[in-house]
Design a protein around this motif. Structure first.
Motif, mmCIF file in Angstrom:
data_model
loop_
_atom_site.group_PDB
_atom_site.id
_atom_site.type_symbol
_atom_site.label_atom_id
_atom_site.label_comp_id
_atom_site.label_asym_id
_atom_site.label_seq_id
_atom_site.Cartn_x
_atom_site.Cartn_y
_atom_site.Cartn_z
ATOM 1 N N ILE A 224 -2.201 2.463 -8.848
ATOM 2 C CA ILE A 224 -1.141 2.612 -9.772
ATOM 3 C C ILE A 224 -1.093 3.947 -9.611
ATOM 4 O O ILE A 224 -0.020 4.898 -10.079
ATOM 5 C CB ILE A 224 -1.172 2.369 -10.768
ATOM 6 C CG1 ILE A 224 -1.009 1.033 -11.305
ATOM 7 C CG2 ILE A 224 -0.709 2.857 -12.635
ATOM 8 C CD1 ILE A 224 -1.852 0.287 -12.678
ATOM 9 N N LYS A 228 2.114 6.557 -8.941
ATOM 10 C CA LYS A 228 2.231 7.210 -10.609
ATOM 11 C C LYS A 228 3.450 7.782 -10.696
ATOM 12 O O LYS A 228 4.304 7.620 -11.795
ATOM 13 C CB LYS A 228 1.082 8.362 -11.304
ATOM 14 C CG LYS A 228 1.089 9.259 -9.491
ATOM 15 C CD LYS A 228 -0.131 9.825 -10.796
ATOM 16 C CE LYS A 228 -0.031 11.147 -9.759
ATOM 17 N NZ LYS A 228 -1.514 12.422 -10.556
ATOM 18 N N ILE A 234 3.555 3.633 -17.492
ATOM 19 C CA ILE A 234 2.312 3.552 -17.470
ATOM 20 C C ILE A 234 1.774 3.215 -18.532
ATOM 21 O O ILE A 234 1.621 3.626 -19.611
ATOM 22 C CB ILE A 234 2.015 4.725 -16.961
ATOM 23 C CG1 ILE A 234 2.328 5.124 -15.305
ATOM 24 C CG2 ILE A 234 0.260 4.545 -16.610
ATOM 25 C CD1 ILE A 234 1.797 6.202 -14.709
#
Length: 262
Positions: A224, A228, A234
């Motif tokens: 992640i 990102k 997220i």
């Protein structure tokens, strides 16, 4: 229009979080915990916890209330014969009318009421006026409903001796100033990097996905972090989903990347 409003809200959270850079995100969650306990002990009438959803605001508040020894009566609406549970808290989610707000405050006038993602009570002018009475710092906080209640058990005014906690995904500056000024405020808005720092902290807790080993969680978080800038959302839900893919598929990177960015 909806996408524009989402973008404006996201920009608002980034602006809020940039002003809070001197306070690390995990420290701010600790502040939210301690200030919730302050309301639980009735040393403060109200707290407002703001910030984007999905990263543990509600969990932090509920943990603080439980750690304070309060009983959760959220699912006990059917208490028979008017049984009163003291040292308790009730969570109200979704939507509430001003009258519903008044009745909930009356029924929990000695307890802690948590409005979780129930922003209607922060936007309606009549609800805000009710809250002004509930959140005042005077020794006697009296709440009045001037119209007919049409319920023999609900008076037109009462003394409120409980506490109120608001957990909201709104930015702090969108909350009525009169409510903000009567409450202790903790802003948990986060930049992307702050979200990842928070997720890393949570991933290291033994109670987070105990069925997966640390390697699974660290690999998921590393992926992640790597992508990102392309991830659509997220949050802890994101991390949980990637952990599940990582645990069940050796070739998890392409599948997880597609899921997060497509």
């Amino acid at each position: 229009y909806a996408k524009q409003k989402d973008a404006e809200l996201s920009q608002g959270f980034v602006a809020e979080s940039e002003r809070m850079d001197e306070y690390p995100i995990n420290d701010r969650f600790d502040y939210a915990y301690e200030l919730t306990r302050l309301v639980a002990s009735k040393k403060a009438p109200s707290a407002i916890i703001t910030g984007e959803g999905g990263l543990g605001k509600t969990h932090t508040v509920l943990k603080a209330l439980n750690d304070s020894g309060l009983t959760d009566i959220t699912d006990l609406d059917g208490l028979a014969d008017g049984t009163v549970v003291r040292n308790a808290f009730k969570v109200i989610k979704g939507y509430s009318t001003p009258k519903g707000l008044y009745i909930n405050l009356f029924e929990n006038k000695n307890n802690i009421v948590v409005f979780d993602d129930c922003d209607s009570v922060l936007k309606d002018p009549d609800a805000v006026n009710i809250l002004k009475g509930a959140l005042d710092s005077y020794s006697k906080r009296v709440i009045t409903w001037s119209t007919a209640i049409r319920d023999d058990d609900i008076p037109r005014s009462f003394r409120f001796e409980g506490g109120v906690i608001f957990v909201s995904n709104m930015t702090r500056n969108r909350i009525d100033q009169a409510v903000r000024s009567r409450s202790i405020n903790v802003d948990l808005s986060m930049t992307t990097d702050q979200k990842l720092d928070r997720m890393e902290h949570i991933a290291e807790l033994p109670e987070f996905l105990p069925e997966y080993d640390a390697k699974v969680k660290s690999d998921a978080l590393a992926l992640i972090r790597e992508i990102k800038d392309d991830v659509k959302e997220i949050s802890l839900r994101t991390l949980i989903a990637v952990c599940k893919i990582r645990a069940s598929n050796k070739d998890y990177r392409d599948l997880a990347t597609y899921m997060l960015t497509a």
